[in-house]
Design an enzyme around this catalytic site. Sequence first.
Site, short mmCIF file in Angstrom:
data_model
loop_
_atom_site.label_atom_id
_atom_site.label_comp_id
_atom_site.label_asym_id
_atom_site.label_seq_id
_atom_site.Cartn_x
_atom_site.Cartn_y
_atom_site.Cartn_z
NE ARG A 112 16.46 30.96 52.44
CZ ARG A 112 16.51 30.07 52.03
NH1 ARG A 112 17.44 29.04 53.08
NH2 ARG A 112 16.18 28.95 51.45
NE ARG A 115 18.15 27.36 48.07
CZ ARG A 115 16.69 27.35 47.62
NH1 ARG A 115 16.27 27.22 47.18
NH2 ARG A 115 16.78 28.99 48.53
NE ARG A 167 14.98 24.15 49.71
CZ ARG A 167 14.73 25.08 49.32
NH1 ARG A 167 13.62 25.09 48.78
NH2 ARG A 167 15.70 26.01 49.84
NE ARG A 198 12.74 36.31 48.12
CZ ARG A 198 12.32 35.24 48.02
NH1 ARG A 198 12.50 34.80 46.20
NH2 ARG A 198 13.15 34.15 48.70
CE LYS A 246 8.80 31.40 47.72
NZ LYS A 246 9.47 30.93 48.68
#
Length: 221
Positions: free
Chosen positions: A175, A164, A131, A92, A17
């Site tokens: 998640r 993160r 990431r 969401r 995203k």
Amino acid sequence: MATAPTVLIMGPPGAGKGTQAAHLVEEYGLRHLATGDLLRTAVADGTPLGVEAKRFMDAGDLVPDDVIIGLIRELVADLPDDSGILLDGFPRTDAQATALDEMLARLERSVDVVLDIAVPNDVLVRRLSGRWICRTCQTPYNVDTKPPRVPGVCDLDGGELYQRDDDTADSVRNRLEVYVRQTAPVADHYAAQGTLVRVDGAQDFPVVRAAIDAAMQPVTT
Ligand code: AP5
């Protein structure tokens, strides 16, 4: 034709995203409102919102609807009429989708296109573990698929890259479960409105980008 399109980008954690949002902002001049980025800024600044949100985010749970809806309501109300909007990571839940419809109706706007990016779970887990993100401009990199030119440094602004707090194995697992349980059903809301476009996000970056451009064509030409 919409001159100031309202675009949503949704998909599970790691779907791309943020990556594709950067393209949408650059190509179509959309105003990017990413609830995850807004919350991380609040956490870094130690605001009351950040203090409240952090424990939910670290666990991989959703921040309560009333908090998020209040945050987005203020930002959407302040947007100029001629500004295209890209909502990333919102709505969401069904309650957030209903609230968004009401907010937009008050501004005589509605959602024009919903880009729903799908990627298999094993690919998502691999992407999130590799990431790294720029602390300054939030650009995501990946050790496997999009490494920075200099390790630990953003290509665009020289900012420090970090991982993160919610990209831990436990948080990612939760998640993904939360996404299936609470967020995936939101797609039905937009499918019923006829605005949902499903995008195969497991393909290479330019292929995904081209699919997104094709989905954007009806609302930008
Ligand atoms: P948020 O920040 O929105 O996180 P997320 O939905 O978990 O999504 P990510 O940011 O992890 O992934 P992404 O899809 O942007 O992928 P990216 O482009 O980085 O939310 C975080 C938390 O905030 C939530 O858990 C919740 O607690 C809270 N929150 C936020 N909004 C909320 C709301 N509305 N209500 C309640 N709570 C809310 O890409 C991932 C990696 O893959 C990168 O390394 C990238 O380089 C790589 N990659 C991307 N595309 C490709 C490709 N095509 N091929 C190969 N690699 C790729």
